[in-house]
Design an enzyme around this catalytic site. Structure first.
Site, PDB file in Angstrom:
ATOM      1  N   LYS A 168       0.819  -1.229   0.000  1.00  0.00           N
ATOM      2  CA  LYS A 168       0.000   0.000   0.000  1.00  0.00           C
ATOM      3  C   LYS A 168       0.850   1.275   0.000  1.00  0.00           C
ATOM      4  O   LYS A 168       0.453   2.270  -0.584  1.00  0.00           O
ATOM      5  CB  LYS A 168      -0.998  -0.006   1.152  1.00  0.00           C
TER       6      LYS A 168
ATOM      7  N   ARG B  21      -8.764  -0.749  16.475  1.00  0.00           N
ATOM      8  CA  ARG B  21      -9.110  -0.366  15.109  1.00  0.00           C
ATOM      9  C   ARG B  21     -10.122  -1.414  14.633  1.00  0.00           C
ATOM     10  O   ARG B  21     -11.189  -1.508  15.233  1.00  0.00           O
ATOM     11  CB  ARG B  21      -7.861  -0.251  14.217  1.00  0.00           C
TER      12      ARG B  21
HETATM   13  C1  LIG Z   1      -0.875  -1.597   6.605  1.00  0.00           C
HETATM   14  C2  LIG Z   1      -1.270  -2.901   7.145  1.00  0.00           C
HETATM   15  C3  LIG Z   1      -0.309  -3.888   7.345  1.00  0.00           C
HETATM   16  C4  LIG Z   1       1.167  -3.642   7.118  1.00  0.00           C
HETATM   17  O1  LIG Z   1       1.659  -2.814   8.122  1.00  0.00           O
HETATM   18  P1  LIG Z   1       3.246  -2.465   8.241  1.00  0.00           P
HETATM   19  O2  LIG Z   1       3.372  -1.803   9.546  1.00  0.00           O
HETATM   20  O3  LIG Z   1       3.563  -1.590   7.088  1.00  0.00           O
HETATM   21  O4  LIG Z   1       3.956  -3.770   8.178  1.00  0.00           O
HETATM   22  C5  LIG Z   1      -0.744  -5.120   7.806  1.00  0.00           C
HETATM   23  N1  LIG Z   1      -2.050  -5.355   8.057  1.00  0.00           N
HETATM   24  C6  LIG Z   1      -3.006  -4.418   7.885  1.00  0.00           C
HETATM   25  C7  LIG Z   1      -4.417  -4.760   8.189  1.00  0.00           C
HETATM   26  C8  LIG Z   1      -2.644  -3.160   7.418  1.00  0.00           C
HETATM   27  O5  LIG Z   1      -3.592  -2.233   7.244  1.00  0.00           O
END
Ligand SMILES: *Cc1c(COP(=O)(O)O)cnc(C)c1O
Length: 363
Positions: free
Chosen positions: A34, A133
């Site tokens: 992302k 969350r």
């Molecule tokens: C963004 C996200 C991740 C990855 O997080 P990082 O801290 O970049 O490794 C994993 N799971 C969900 C649900 C996310 O939104």
């Protein structure tokens, strides 16, 4: 124009290092794209590094990845990270093989869309173990899991959790242990094993390194740790990874010497804050053609030792180069570039700024 350069070789090496670290504990890694806008070249580096699948929070990014040939058929399953909008169920089942979910009604919409498309969509039920969350509260997990699994068109692939995103809660033996215990309860209720227990993101790396991830957790979804080589609890470098996968180059548009305290009566700055200045005398400064419109509220740090960002407005960033070694400082020219390291927030903003050229360097 400012340029953000990604060294794909270093990105691949980071993915490989983390896949190996997790693999030693029987944990697979999904590479999270992302922060790079679902860029297929970055995804390709992660896949070469050995990730089991790719994950993104946005459907347009998953579309980029699918159009580039990734997906379950190509043995690189695609996962939607953000809880789906039920109005987009058709696109979700078309673009994602797996999605993270917390709402039974949304899963039913996904099931109808999957049936209409003649496929089975895989669902991971998210559990909120305390970060507040997404995810259902632990006492509801078994019941919701059974409801989701009974939905035609979907299969409950596993359970998962996300931490250190809203509440700042760090992963521990206890909160991940709760997830592992819930796995056993759900499996008992369904009368079959779950394929996946997805234990979190880059904030789990420290725990992973000390062997503190409980048995039963068999997947992590890693973004920042692969992209920037840092865990996300204390943002420390991860051994055997690169912290400079990305480098930002911004054009120098002014070089001058000015006082460190503004002259005249001051009010709020461009963003409604009242700036505070410390008198450090006259300073040698460089102005670069890049600002908060490009970096958001992220942090960029000059690569050059001694250089320091003083501040930024929408379109300008001011760098103090007084402490830079004179030879390096004398080499600076208007029209040349100044290099910066980026943090996650800056990367996220820079990637989506149309004013920044993106270079995917395959060297
Ligand atoms: C963004 C996200 C991740 C990855 O997080 P990082 O801290 O970049 O490794 C994993 N799971 C969900 C649900 C996310 O939104």
């Amino acid at each position: 124009m400012a340029r953000l350069v990604c060294d794909l070789g270093k990105l691949e090496a980071n993915a490989r290092a983390l896949v190996s670290l997790a693999g030693e504990r029987g944990i697979e890694v999904y590479g999270v794209t992302k922060a790079v806008h679902g860029e297929p070249l970055a995804a390709g580096a992660m896949v070469k590094g050995g990730v089991a699948g790719l994950a993104d929070s946005r459907l347009p990014n998953l579309k980029r990845l699918r159009d580039a040939g990734y997906g379950a058929e190509a043995r690189v399953p695609l996962m939607l990270l953000r809880l789906p909008d039920p109005n987009e169920a058709e696109a979700v089942v078309r673009l994602a093989d797996i999605s993270l979910n917390a709402e039974v009604d949304t899963v039913r919409a996904l099931g109808r869309a999957a049936e209409a498309a003649g496929r089975v969509h895989l669902v991971i039920l998210m559990v909120d173990v305390g970060d507040l969350r997404e995810g259902v509260w632990p006492d509801k997990v078994v019941e919701v899991a059974a409801l989701m699994d009974n939905t035609p068109g979907v299969r409950l692939h596993g359970i998962g959790t996300n931490l250190t995103c809203y509440g700042g809660v760090i992963p521990t033996w206890e909160n991940l242990g709760l997830l592992a215990a819930l796995r056993r309860q759900v499996e008992e209720r369904l009368g079959r094993p779950l394929a996946v227990v997805s234990g979190g993101n880059s904030s789990a790396i420290n725990l992973l390194r000390v062997g503190g991830v409980p048995a039963g957790i068999n997947q992590l979804r890693l973004g920042e740790s692969i992209l920037l080589g840092r865990e996300t609890v204390a943002r420390q470098p991860i051994p055997e990874t690169h912290q400079d996968v990305f480098t930002l180059y911004a054009p120098i548009i002014e070089i001058d010497e000015k006082p460190s305290v503004p002259v005249g009566t001051t009010a709020e700055d461009a963003f409604g804050h009242e700036p505070v200045f410390v008198d450090r005398g006259w300073r040698k400064r460089v102005l670069v053609a890049l600002g908060r419109q490009d970096t958001g509220d992220g942090v960029i740090t000059p690569v050059l030792p001694g250089a320091r960002v003083l501040g930024a407005s929408s379109d300008h960033t001011i760098v103090d180069v007084t402490e830079v070694e004179p030879a390096a400082r004398d080499g600076m020219r208007v029209g040349a570039e100044l290099a910066f390291h980026v943090n996650y927030g800056a990367l996220l903003a820079l990637i989506t700024s149309p004013y920044v050229e993106k270079v995917w360097d395959r060297r």
